[in-house]
Design a protein around this motif. Structure first.
Motif, PDB file in Angstrom:
ATOM      1  N   UNK A  75       0.864  -1.252  -0.143  1.00 26.43           N
ATOM      2  CA  UNK A  75       0.016   0.081   0.061  1.00 26.43           C
ATOM      3  C   UNK A  75       0.783   1.209  -0.182  1.00 26.43           C
ATOM      4  N   UNK A  76       1.779   1.373  -1.132  1.00 27.93           N
ATOM      5  CA  UNK A  76       2.484   2.618  -1.367  1.00 27.93           C
ATOM      6  C   UNK A  76       1.733   3.871  -1.242  1.00 27.93           C
ATOM      7  N   UNK A  77       2.317   4.875  -0.363  1.00 33.56           N
ATOM      8  CA  UNK A  77       1.651   6.322  -0.506  1.00 33.56           C
ATOM      9  C   UNK A  77       1.818   7.065  -1.760  1.00 33.56           C
ATOM     10  N   UNK A  78       3.119   6.843  -2.439  1.00 31.76           N
ATOM     11  CA  UNK A  78       3.642   7.432  -3.591  1.00 31.76           C
ATOM     12  C   UNK A  78       4.348   6.500  -4.531  1.00 31.76           C
ATOM     13  N   UNK A  79       3.957   6.390  -5.812  1.00 29.19           N
ATOM     14  CA  UNK A  79       4.665   5.405  -6.889  1.00 29.19           C
ATOM     15  C   UNK A  79       5.462   6.377  -7.846  1.00 29.19           C
ATOM     16  N   UNK A  80       6.401   6.200  -8.090  1.00 29.58           N
ATOM     17  CA  UNK A  80       7.179   7.160  -9.182  1.00 29.58           C
ATOM     18  C   UNK A  80       7.720   5.798 -10.243  1.00 29.58           C
ATOM     19  N   UNK A  81       7.109   6.719 -11.470  1.00 31.13           N
ATOM     20  CA  UNK A  81       7.635   6.073 -12.705  1.00 31.13           C
ATOM     21  C   UNK A  81       8.780   6.992 -13.246  1.00 31.13           C
ATOM     22  N   UNK A  82       9.773   6.253 -13.964  1.00 35.70           N
ATOM     23  CA  UNK A  82      10.841   7.092 -14.591  1.00 35.70           C
ATOM     24  C   UNK A  82      11.524   6.287 -15.859  1.00 35.70           C
ATOM     25  N   UNK A  83      12.035   6.978 -16.387  1.00 32.79           N
ATOM     26  CA  UNK A  83      12.831   6.341 -17.645  1.00 32.79           C
ATOM     27  C   UNK A  83      12.094   6.039 -18.816  1.00 32.79           C
ATOM     28  N   UNK A  84      10.676   5.729 -18.657  1.00 35.92           N
ATOM     29  CA  UNK A  84      10.080   5.421 -19.945  1.00 35.92           C
ATOM     30  C   UNK A  84       8.695   6.302 -19.867  1.00 35.92           C
ATOM     31  N   UNK A  85       7.909   6.728 -21.213  1.00 36.42           N
ATOM     32  CA  UNK A  85       6.807   7.105 -21.115  1.00 36.42           C
ATOM     33  C   UNK A  85       5.657   6.538 -20.287  1.00 36.42           C
ATOM     34  N   UNK A  86       4.725   7.250 -20.102  1.00 36.50           N
ATOM     35  CA  UNK A  86       3.283   6.614 -19.377  1.00 36.50           C
ATOM     36  C   UNK A  86       2.349   6.910 -20.175  1.00 36.50           C
ATOM     37  N   UNK A  87       1.815   5.878 -20.784  1.00 32.68           N
ATOM     38  CA  UNK A  87       0.553   6.038 -21.711  1.00 32.68           C
ATOM     39  C   UNK A  87      -0.476   5.862 -20.588  1.00 32.68           C
ATOM     40  N   UNK A 103      -3.195   4.057 -20.785  1.00 35.63           N
ATOM     41  CA  UNK A 103      -3.594   2.815 -20.424  1.00 35.63           C
ATOM     42  C   UNK A 103      -2.692   2.147 -19.139  1.00 35.63           C
ATOM     43  N   UNK A 104      -1.554   2.398 -19.271  1.00 28.84           N
ATOM     44  CA  UNK A 104      -0.387   2.173 -18.226  1.00 28.84           C
ATOM     45  C   UNK A 104      -0.780   2.611 -16.690  1.00 28.84           C
ATOM     46  N   UNK A 105      -0.979   4.046 -16.798  1.00 29.66           N
ATOM     47  CA  UNK A 105      -1.497   4.747 -15.666  1.00 29.66           C
ATOM     48  C   UNK A 105      -2.825   4.223 -15.269  1.00 29.66           C
ATOM     49  N   UNK A 106      -3.950   4.093 -16.033  1.00 31.84           N
ATOM     50  CA  UNK A 106      -5.064   3.523 -15.424  1.00 31.84           C
ATOM     51  C   UNK A 106      -4.748   2.301 -14.689  1.00 31.84           C
ATOM     52  N   UNK A 107      -4.012   1.416 -15.298  1.00 32.37           N
ATOM     53  CA  UNK A 107      -3.840  -0.015 -14.590  1.00 32.37           C
ATOM     54  C   UNK A 107      -3.224   0.096 -13.258  1.00 32.37           C
ATOM     55  N   UNK A 119      -3.288   0.552  -7.305  1.00 33.14           N
ATOM     56  CA  UNK A 119      -2.783   1.208  -5.996  1.00 33.14           C
ATOM     57  C   UNK A 119      -3.403   2.409  -5.497  1.00 33.14           C
ATOM     58  N   UNK A 120      -4.244   3.129  -6.333  1.00 31.20           N
ATOM     59  CA  UNK A 120      -4.946   4.302  -6.025  1.00 31.20           C
ATOM     60  C   UNK A 120      -4.380   5.594  -6.881  1.00 31.20           C
ATOM     61  N   UNK A 121      -4.570   6.712  -6.842  1.00 30.50           N
ATOM     62  CA  UNK A 121      -4.239   7.851  -7.429  1.00 30.50           C
ATOM     63  C   UNK A 121      -2.992   8.535  -6.782  1.00 30.50           C
ATOM     64  N   UNK A 122      -1.731   7.697  -6.651  1.00 26.69           N
ATOM     65  CA  UNK A 122      -0.589   8.240  -5.991  1.00 26.69           C
ATOM     66  C   UNK A 122       0.770   7.991  -7.196  1.00 26.69           C
ATOM     67  N   UNK A 126       2.983  15.373 -10.993  1.00 29.73           N
ATOM     68  CA  UNK A 126       2.375  14.903  -9.693  1.00 29.73           C
ATOM     69  C   UNK A 126       1.010  14.085  -9.990  1.00 29.73           C
ATOM     70  N   UNK A 127       0.588  13.528  -8.979  1.00 29.11           N
ATOM     71  CA  UNK A 127      -0.354  12.640  -9.113  1.00 29.11           C
ATOM     72  C   UNK A 127      -1.695  13.485  -9.240  1.00 29.11           C
ATOM     73  N   UNK A 128      -1.704  14.606  -9.081  1.00 33.03           N
ATOM     74  CA  UNK A 128      -2.999  15.447  -8.900  1.00 33.03           C
ATOM     75  C   UNK A 128      -3.010  16.707 -10.048  1.00 33.03           C
ATOM     76  N   UNK A 129      -2.180  16.501 -10.808  1.00 34.74           N
ATOM     77  CA  UNK A 129      -1.987  17.363 -11.877  1.00 34.74           C
ATOM     78  C   UNK A 129      -2.003  16.643 -13.281  1.00 34.74           C
ATOM     79  N   UNK A 130      -2.338  17.354 -14.421  1.00 34.66           N
ATOM     80  CA  UNK A 130      -2.568  16.639 -15.794  1.00 34.66           C
ATOM     81  C   UNK A 130      -1.473  17.113 -16.725  1.00 34.66           C
ATOM     82  N   UNK A 131      -0.432  17.897 -16.187  1.00 37.66           N
ATOM     83  CA  UNK A 131       0.676  18.149 -16.872  1.00 37.66           C
ATOM     84  C   UNK A 131       2.005  18.083 -16.161  1.00 37.66           C
ATOM     85  N   UNK A 132       3.045  18.281 -16.659  1.00 41.25           N
ATOM     86  CA  UNK A 132       4.512  18.119 -16.041  1.00 41.25           C
ATOM     87  C   UNK A 132       5.086  19.425 -15.680  1.00 41.25           C
ATOM     88  N   UNK A 133       5.339  19.725 -14.708  1.00 45.59           N
ATOM     89  CA  UNK A 133       6.124  20.682 -14.340  1.00 45.59           C
ATOM     90  C   UNK A 133       7.737  20.580 -14.766  1.00 45.59           C
TER      91      UNK A 133
END
Length: 447
Positions: free
Chosen positions: A230-242, A244-248, A253-256, A273-280
């Motif tokens: 039950x991680x509170x934060x999950x970080x993806x790195x090094x490859x794009x996040x389509x 369908x992958x984000x949805x799965x 794990x929830x919106x983290x 970040x999990x709560x945004x729809x763009x990258x800073x």
């Protein structure tokens, strides 16, 4: 230990930058760039020669006056680009051939990263303690995951037995002051997935860091009930996040889910970040130039290996947003994900060798490589050697590559898989896409 003074200066820079207008921010960036260019002119023979030849005045210059720098340029001119004369490419190659501990420092001082990315072109990148503190500061400014009456548990799943960006950044939580806040556990990506799942269940991470394809596999195990974390934060790195992958991942794990756009050359370039729809965009120490088929990045925090207008083949698209103060927003980076290499293991089952083990191959004397699948249990590794390589160098490279590949296959229970190593003059791009492919399935193209 992390350079605490530099970490504090980085935090102060971010705090003050966040209160500027975009115009004032860009003026500040330009002033810092000119200071950086003056240092490079004085301490880097490569940049000193270019600036004198082109008449570039560090007191009034702009990045656009400098030539574009490619990974090949860095490799060819490495010893002249670096600003510390004790650093050499041969020394780094010898260090990497011996050292597989990401916490060990070259010459007792320098953090070294190596990678081929998806270009198959080997690259070496070196950071002194100040630059590494800046790199760590890029991702230290993260959203809170809430109070815990103990140190937070961070788990990383990826290649762990070398000087790669992912494990090097993740294992920095062992250094002060981060070790006061975190405890880390690292899981080798080449282990059978069942062993990784078992380890994660025992560790129960609060923060999970890996690659999108791996996270998607773990999400499947979570949905099956085999994985129970039950991680509170999950970080993806090094490859794009389509999507369908984000949805799965978020279904399991929830919106983290936090998407990190990073590379070995500059470390963190953008965060969604999990709560945004763009990258800073991470612009405190980086200057971006956008083009239709590539991006140029000037790095202001690494004075040991100056990278001015360094070419990256990823395409970045800035968008209008008022969310991040003077920092620009962008859509998630458009990059390529290589296929994994699938083979039949010694048990008769189909399994895969992660693309990241291929991306992170380090073979002394090899400048470029490509894995070519020739059958269900066979492949060829094509290698391009240093142009100055002797016959002894050639034999040494083949021996080193053989040992490394045999180790990967044995760990994956694929010691039945046979391979050959073939030196070639060059590795061309794909004739159809005009892009380089790191892993090529020749059985598919022949059917």
């Amino acid at each position: 230990m992390i350079d605490l003074l530099e970490l504090g200066k980085a935090a102060l820079l971010t705090w003050t930058n966040g209160r500027l207008t975009r115009e004032a921010f860009e003026q500040r960036q330009l002033k810092r760039f000119r200071s950086f260019a003056a240092y490079a002119m004085t301490h880097s023979p490569y940049y000193g020669r270019i600036m004198r030849k082109e008449g570039i005045d560090p007191s009034s210059c702009t990045p656009q006056q400098f030539p574009v720098l490619t990974k090949g340029d860095v490799l060819q001119n490495f010893d002249e680009i670096v600003t510390e004369r004790e650093i050499s490419i041969r020394g780094i190659e010898a260090f990497l051939a011996r050292s597989h501990d990401p916490m060990e420092r070259y010459l007792g001082r320098y953090t070294v990263l190596h990678t081929s990315g998806t270009s198959g072109q080997v690259g070496y990148f070196v950071f002194d303690p100040k630059a590494w503190a800046r790199a760590c500061a890029q991702i230290a400014n993260t959203p809170s995951i809430g109070f815990l009456p103990r140190r937070k548990r961070l788990a990383f799943v990826g290649p762990t037995d070398g000087h790669y960006a992912g494990i090097s950044m993740s294992s920095s939580v062992q250094l002060a002051p981060f070790n006061l806040l975190y405890t880390g556990r690292y899981f080798e990506i080449n282990l059978p997935l069942a062993k990784v799942v078992e380890g994660l269940n025992a560790f129960q991470p609060d923060v999970l860091v890996s690659y999108g394809s791996v996270l998607e596999s773990l999400a499947e195990k979570q949905m099956e009930g085999v994985l129970n974390i039950h991680p509170r934060m999950i970080t993806n790195s090094a490859e794009p996040m389509p999507p369908s992958c984000r949805e799965a991942i978020e279904k399991a794990f929830g919106p983290c889910l936090r998407n990190l756009y990073a590379c070995s050359e500059h470390l963190c370039l953008g965060i969604r970040e999990a709560r945004f729809d763009s990258m800073r965009m991470i612009e405190d120490d980086l200057i971006f130039e956008f083009h239709d088929d590539h991006t140029l990045v000037t790095n202001l925090f690494n004075r040991v290996l100056p990278l001015i207008r360094y070419r990256m083949n990823d395409v970045l698209r800035p968008i209008e947003s008022g969310l991040y103060g003077p920092y620009r927003a962008m859509t998630e980076a458009v990059g390529r994900v290589e296929q994994d290499a699938k083979f039949i293991n010694r048990h008769g089952d189909i399994d895969r060798i992660s693309q990241y083990l291929i991306i992170e191959l380090m073979i002394p004397g090899v400048r470029r490589f490509q894995l070519r699948i020739t059958g269900p249990a066979s492949f060829t590794l094509a290698i391009v050697l240093d142009p100055w390589a002797t016959e002894q160098d050639r034999e040494g490279a083949i021996t080193a590559a053989t040992a490394r590949l045999q180790g990967i296959l044995a760990q994956k229970e694929m010691d039945n898989v046979v391979f050959t190593i073939t030196p070639v003059a060059d590795i061309p791009v794909d004739s159809h896409t005009q892009k380089f492919r790191l892993i090529v399935d020749e059985t598919a193209s022949s059917t």
